[in-house]
Design a protein around this motif. Sequence first.
Motif, PDB file in Angstrom:
ATOM      1  N   GLY A  42       0.815  -1.215   0.000  1.00 21.41           N
ATOM      2  CA  GLY A  42       0.000   0.000   0.000  1.00 21.41           C
ATOM      3  C   GLY A  42       0.844   1.257   0.000  1.00 21.41           C
ATOM      4  O   GLY A  42       0.551   2.228  -0.722  1.00 21.41           O
ATOM      5  N   TYR A  43       1.916   1.255   0.789  1.00 22.76           N
ATOM      6  CA  TYR A  43       2.792   2.429   0.862  1.00 22.76           C
ATOM      7  C   TYR A  43       3.544   2.622  -0.449  1.00 22.76           C
ATOM      8  O   TYR A  43       3.696   3.759  -0.929  1.00 22.76           O
ATOM      9  CB  TYR A  43       3.772   2.272   2.022  1.00 22.76           C
ATOM     10  CG  TYR A  43       4.679   3.460   2.217  1.00 22.76           C
ATOM     11  CD1 TYR A  43       4.166   4.686   2.606  1.00 22.76           C
ATOM     12  CD2 TYR A  43       6.051   3.356   2.002  1.00 22.76           C
ATOM     13  CE1 TYR A  43       4.991   5.785   2.792  1.00 22.76           C
ATOM     14  CE2 TYR A  43       6.888   4.445   2.176  1.00 22.76           C
ATOM     15  CZ  TYR A  43       6.352   5.662   2.573  1.00 22.76           C
ATOM     16  OH  TYR A  43       7.172   6.747   2.755  1.00 22.76           O
TER      17      TYR A  43
ATOM     18  N   LEU B 151       4.394   5.744  -5.234  1.00 20.80           N
ATOM     19  CA  LEU B 151       4.537   5.650  -6.682  1.00 20.80           C
ATOM     20  C   LEU B 151       3.619   6.642  -7.387  1.00 20.80           C
ATOM     21  O   LEU B 151       4.049   7.379  -8.287  1.00 20.80           O
ATOM     22  CB  LEU B 151       4.235   4.224  -7.149  1.00 20.80           C
ATOM     23  CG  LEU B 151       4.303   3.980  -8.668  1.00 20.80           C
ATOM     24  CD1 LEU B 151       5.717   4.245  -9.184  1.00 20.80           C
ATOM     25  CD2 LEU B 151       3.846   2.572  -9.012  1.00 20.80           C
ATOM     26  N   ILE B 152       2.365   6.683  -6.951  1.00 24.25           N
ATOM     27  CA  ILE B 152       1.399   7.614  -7.566  1.00 24.25           C
ATOM     28  C   ILE B 152       1.815   9.059  -7.314  1.00 24.25           C
ATOM     29  O   ILE B 152       1.859   9.887  -8.231  1.00 24.25           O
ATOM     30  CB  ILE B 152      -0.020   7.348  -7.023  1.00 24.25           C
ATOM     31  CG1 ILE B 152      -0.505   5.969  -7.473  1.00 24.25           C
ATOM     32  CG2 ILE B 152      -0.979   8.434  -7.494  1.00 24.25           C
ATOM     33  CD1 ILE B 152      -1.838   5.564  -6.863  1.00 24.25           C
TER      34      ILE B 152
ATOM     35  N   PHE C  68       6.732  14.431 -10.125  1.00 24.78           N
ATOM     36  CA  PHE C  68       7.817  14.606 -11.087  1.00 24.78           C
ATOM     37  C   PHE C  68       7.288  15.192 -12.398  1.00 24.78           C
ATOM     38  O   PHE C  68       7.902  16.087 -12.983  1.00 24.78           O
ATOM     39  CB  PHE C  68       8.506  13.264 -11.353  1.00 24.78           C
ATOM     40  CG  PHE C  68       9.560  13.334 -12.418  1.00 24.78           C
ATOM     41  CD1 PHE C  68      10.798  13.897 -12.153  1.00 24.78           C
ATOM     42  CD2 PHE C  68       9.306  12.860 -13.705  1.00 24.78           C
ATOM     43  CE1 PHE C  68      11.777  13.976 -13.144  1.00 24.78           C
ATOM     44  CE2 PHE C  68      10.276  12.935 -14.701  1.00 24.78           C
ATOM     45  CZ  PHE C  68      11.516  13.493 -14.417  1.00 24.78           C
ATOM     46  N   THR C  69       6.138  14.708 -12.851  1.00 25.20           N
ATOM     47  CA  THR C  69       5.577  15.214 -14.099  1.00 25.20           C
ATOM     48  C   THR C  69       5.201  16.682 -13.972  1.00 25.20           C
ATOM     49  O   THR C  69       5.357  17.460 -14.922  1.00 25.20           O
ATOM     50  CB  THR C  69       4.342  14.387 -14.506  1.00 25.20           C
ATOM     51  OG1 THR C  69       4.673  12.995 -14.509  1.00 25.20           O
ATOM     52  CG2 THR C  69       3.853  14.786 -15.889  1.00 25.20           C
TER      53      THR C  69
ATOM     54  N   ILE D 130      13.962   7.401   1.404  1.00 27.19           N
ATOM     55  CA  ILE D 130      14.690   8.374   0.587  1.00 27.19           C
ATOM     56  C   ILE D 130      13.800   8.886  -0.547  1.00 27.19           C
ATOM     57  O   ILE D 130      13.751  10.093  -0.822  1.00 27.19           O
ATOM     58  CB  ILE D 130      15.981   7.735   0.031  1.00 27.19           C
ATOM     59  CG1 ILE D 130      16.971   7.456   1.167  1.00 27.19           C
ATOM     60  CG2 ILE D 130      16.617   8.650  -1.015  1.00 27.19           C
ATOM     61  CD1 ILE D 130      18.184   6.674   0.724  1.00 27.19           C
ATOM     62  N   VAL D 131      13.095   7.957  -1.195  1.00 25.53           N
ATOM     63  CA  VAL D 131      12.185   8.358  -2.274  1.00 25.53           C
ATOM     64  C   VAL D 131      11.101   9.294  -1.739  1.00 25.53           C
ATOM     65  O   VAL D 131      10.790  10.321  -2.357  1.00 25.53           O
ATOM     66  CB  VAL D 131      11.549   7.114  -2.932  1.00 25.53           C
ATOM     67  CG1 VAL D 131      10.452   7.535  -3.914  1.00 25.53           C
ATOM     68  CG2 VAL D 131      12.609   6.290  -3.645  1.00 25.53           C
ATOM     69  N   ALA D 132      10.528   8.939  -0.587  1.00 25.52           N
ATOM     70  CA  ALA D 132       9.487   9.791   0.004  1.00 25.52           C
ATOM     71  C   ALA D 132      10.036  11.170   0.335  1.00 25.52           C
ATOM     72  O   ALA D 132       9.352  12.188   0.152  1.00 25.52           O
ATOM     73  CB  ALA D 132       8.925   9.119   1.258  1.00 25.52           C
TER      74      ALA D 132
END
Length: 367
Positions: free
Chosen positions: A4-5, A10-11, A17-18, A71-73
Motif C-alpha cells: 500500500g505504501y 509511486l502515484i 515529477f511530471t 529516501i524516495v518519500a
Amino acid sequence: MPIGYIITILIIGVCTFTALIRVTRFGILAFYLTMVINEIPHLAALLLVFSTVLALSEGDLHGLLGSVLLIVAGLEFVGLLELTRRATRARSVVASTAADHGVQISNDAAQSWIRPLVVPVPLRPGAVKRIGRLPYGDHPRQRLDVYRHRNGDLFGPILVYFHGGGYSSGSNRNEGRVLLHRLAVQGWTCISATYRLRPDAGFTDHLDDARTVLRWARDNSEIHGGDVTRIVMAGSSAGAHMTAMTALAPPSSAEAVPRIAAAVCLYPWIGRYFGRGEDESQPSTPLALDPSTAPPIFIAHGDHDSWVPVEEARALYDHIRTGSPNTTWYVELPGAQHAFDALFSWRNAAIVDGIVAFLEPSAMPMN
C-alpha cells in the motif's frame, strides 16, 4: 512488503515529477496526471507524511527496502514543497502585472491564503443563488446557469462565461466557479453556459451559441438583473478561443449582438478550428482578426501547460497589444498547468483577484 505504501509513493512520485517539469510530449496524459496535485500540493504532502508515519509505526520500513522508500518519500516531499512555492508565487506575479497598470489587487488573507489551504473546493457561497439549466435554444446543450446575489437590490455588470473542453466535451459547472461566485457576491449577474459540441456541431455553431447567450443576457436583464451596457465575456481554453474570436470580431449593431465591454481569456487555445487550414474562408483563429476594435482583455496562462503551450497565449497577447487601443493584461503563471481555475487554489484565488482588479471601473472604464 508494504504494498500500500509503495503504491502511494509511486502515484505521488509520478504526479509530482511530471508536474515539476515542462512536458512537451504526451501533453494530455501529463495534464491528467498533474492537474490536481499542481493546485493542491500541500494536501499531497500531508498524505505523504501521514502514509510514511503509518508505515513506520507498523514496522513496514525496515531494512534496505525501507531505507530506499524513505529516501524516495523525502525526495517527493521536497518536490511537493517546490510545487507549493510555485503555486504561492502566483499572487506576486498577478500583483506585479496589476502594478504595471497602476492597480492594486486585493489581499484578503482568509480568501487568498487560508481558504485555499483548508478548503480548496469551489463551494458556492450562501449569499449566492444559482438558477440552473435555463434554455437559450432547443438543443439539450443550449443551457445556462445564472448566479446572482440573494439580495436582489444589488445591481452590477454581467459576466458571460464559457467552459473549455476542446469543443468536444466540458461542463459549465467545472471551471470558472470561483470567479463566478466572487463576482456574484459583489452584485454581478453571472451566466455560465454550455454550447453545442463537435462533431455534431461546427465552428459557426459554437460562435452562434455564444452570440445567442450574449443576446439572452441582454434580453433577460429585467428578469435576472445586470447592466446590459457592461457585459464581460470570459472563457477557459476553448471557451477562451470563443471569447477571443468574439472580442476581436468587427462591431455589429446592438440589435444583433451586444458589444462586450471586456474579455477574460484563461489558458486560451488560439489555433485554427479542427481540420481547417490557411485557406479557410472564415477565420477561425483570433490571430487572423484585426484587434483595432478589441475591448480591454485579460489573458492568463501557465508556463507548464502541457495541453495548450504557453506560446499560444504569448502570441495572442502580442497580437492584441500591438493593435488594440485598450488595455491588455497578460499574466504568465509559474508552474501552472491547464485548468488551473477548477479548484479554489492559491493560484486561482490570485487570478480571480487579478481579474476583479482588472474589471474595476477605475482600472478599466467600461462603456
